[in-house]
Motif scaffolding. Structure first.
Motif, PDB file in Angstrom:
ATOM      1  N   THR A 222      97.885  55.490  60.800  1.00 30.83           N
ATOM      2  CA  THR A 222      97.854  54.110  60.293  1.00 30.83           C
ATOM      3  C   THR A 222      97.033  53.238  61.231  1.00 30.83           C
ATOM      4  N   VAL A 223      96.112  52.493  60.641  1.00 28.29           N
ATOM      5  CA  VAL A 223      95.295  51.527  61.384  1.00 28.29           C
ATOM      6  C   VAL A 223      95.878  50.141  61.140  1.00 28.29           C
ATOM      7  N   GLN A 224      96.214  49.425  62.219  1.00 23.87           N
ATOM      8  CA  GLN A 224      96.809  48.100  62.097  1.00 23.87           C
ATOM      9  C   GLN A 224      95.791  47.102  61.545  1.00 23.87           C
ATOM     10  N   ALA A 225      96.320  45.940  61.088  1.00 20.79           N
ATOM     11  CA  ALA A 225      95.474  44.952  60.404  1.00 20.79           C
ATOM     12  C   ALA A 225      94.415  44.357  61.314  1.00 20.79           C
ATOM     13  N   GLU A 226      94.718  44.199  62.604  1.00 21.63           N
ATOM     14  CA  GLU A 226      93.769  43.574  63.515  1.00 21.63           C
ATOM     15  C   GLU A 226      92.866  44.587  64.212  1.00 21.63           C
ATOM     16  N   SER A 227      92.981  45.853  63.848  1.00 22.72           N
ATOM     17  CA  SER A 227      92.248  46.906  64.551  1.00 22.72           C
ATOM     18  C   SER A 227      91.326  47.647  63.599  1.00 22.72           C
ATOM     19  N   GLU A 228      90.529  48.521  64.190  1.00 24.46           N
ATOM     20  CA  GLU A 228      89.653  49.412  63.446  1.00 24.46           C
ATOM     21  C   GLU A 228      89.646  50.751  64.171  1.00 24.46           C
ATOM     22  N   GLY A 229      89.790  51.843  63.409  1.00 26.32           N
ATOM     23  CA  GLY A 229      89.856  53.162  64.004  1.00 26.32           C
ATOM     24  C   GLY A 229      88.483  53.798  64.138  1.00 26.32           C
ATOM     25  N   VAL A 230      88.253  54.420  65.285  1.00 31.43           N
ATOM     26  CA  VAL A 230      87.017  55.162  65.525  1.00 31.43           C
ATOM     27  C   VAL A 230      87.374  56.645  65.526  1.00 31.43           C
ATOM     28  N   VAL A 231      86.866  57.393  64.536  1.00 28.81           N
ATOM     29  CA  VAL A 231      87.228  58.795  64.345  1.00 28.81           C
ATOM     30  C   VAL A 231      86.216  59.678  65.080  1.00 28.81           C
TER      31      VAL A 231
END
Length: 326
Positions: A42-51
């Motif tokens: 799960t990626v939070q609303a204020e964040s962005e995931g780097v895969v």
């Protein structure tokens, strides 16, 4: 080693230990459960995931429930792209969640030299956001520490181009604007992946040894400005009033002059009219003028006795009764 199907025909199923068969089924089930737990994140609303796939950047993941390859094939690093971060220079706020918000060299950070070779203590903050997560993670090692070094270098450059009076008093906004422009240019050049939102000066003072004298000078300057403002206010009050009175007097004089000119022109026109009639009949006009003049004069003379020069004797007109006199 080759597989021979005929070997399976020689296996005696009666000799197989059926008690070991459940263990063989548990291992795949555990692997499936572990894969299910490691596939979703799960990626939070204020964040962005780097895969990352085997440590190499693959894609960015938006907020929400996402899927990735299990067993450590893909890893996700969370970057708070929508959170505004802050760094403090020359001071530190207790309870900060950002480990790079302030440093242990606060005294050295705030000591600066101005363009006129005077010393000043400058405290400031910068507010920034992570604009490009990939560049923030992989372009520069320790981007937050690099940002601190760049910010201190820019602030010293901007302060060093100005006098101590400009730094402490009138030049604060210009310093903030120039520092913001130069800092963003260097951040883009070094590909930190950051966006600088604000550069704000906090406490800007002279060194402690000369602060009292500097305050006295500032107080004298403020008193001078106050006296100048009072004088300008009095000037703005008196001069417009005098100008208004002068304008009023000028307009009154012009009106009076216009009135006298109009009256003179009217008298001339009336005289010309009478003179024209006089030329037509001089005796009649003279008699009319005499009668009109006497009509205006006689009522103002009061009680008078008029004698005719041609009278041969004086009539007894002086002994008048009281009733007759009334």
């Amino acid at each position: 080693m080759k597989f021979d199907p005929d070997e399976w025909r020689d296996i005696d199923l009666r000799r197989v230990d059926l008690k070991r068969l459940p263990i063989l089924w548990i291992i795949p089930v555990l692997l499936l459960v572990f894969a299910a737990f490691t596939c979703f994140y799960t990626v939070q609303a204020e964040s962005e995931g780097v895969v990352l796939r085997f440590g190499k950047y693959v894609r960015n993941a938006e907020p929400g429930l996402r899927f990735k390859l299990p067993f450590g094939i893909e890893e996700v690093q969370m970057v708070p792209v929508k959170r505004q971060l802050k760094q403090e220079f020359g001071f530190g706020t207790s309870g900060a969640t950002n480990p790079n918000q302030f440093s242990s060299e606060q005294k050295l950070e705030r000591g600066m030299v101005t363009g006129d070779l005077n010393a000043a203590t400058v405290e400031w903050i910068i507010q920034y956001r992570i604009r490009e997560p990939e560049a923030y993670l992989f372009k520069v090692r320790n981007p937050d520490n690099t940002l601190r070094d760049i910010s201190e270098s820019v602030m010293r450059t901007v302060v060093g181009d100005r006098t101590v009076d400009e730094v402490i008093t009138v030049g604060r906004q210009e310093i903030e604007a120039n520092a913001l422009t130069q800092l963003q240019a260097l951040v883009d050049k070094f590909e930190l992946g950051l966006s600088i939102d604000q550069v704000q000066l906090k406490n800007v003072n002279p060194p402690q040894a000369v602060q009292r004298s500097f305050n006295e000078v500032n107080q004298a300057q403020q008193e001078r400005e106050q006296l100048i403002n009072v004088a300008n206010g009095e000037y703005n009050k008196v001069v417009p009033r005098a100008s208004g009175e002068a304008e009023q007097m000028i307009q009154g004089a012009e009106g009076y002059a216009l009135k006298r000119v109009n009256e003179a022109e009217g008298d001339v026109a009336r005289f010309n009219a009478v003179f024209a009639e006089y030329l037509k009949a001089p005796k009649v006009t003279k008699q009319r003028i005499y009668i009109e003049t006497m009509r205006q004069i006689v009522p103002n003379l009061g009680k008078k006795v008029i004698l005719d020069d041609d009278a041969s004797q004086l009539l007894p007109m002086l002994q008048l009764s009281a009733a007759a006199s009334k």
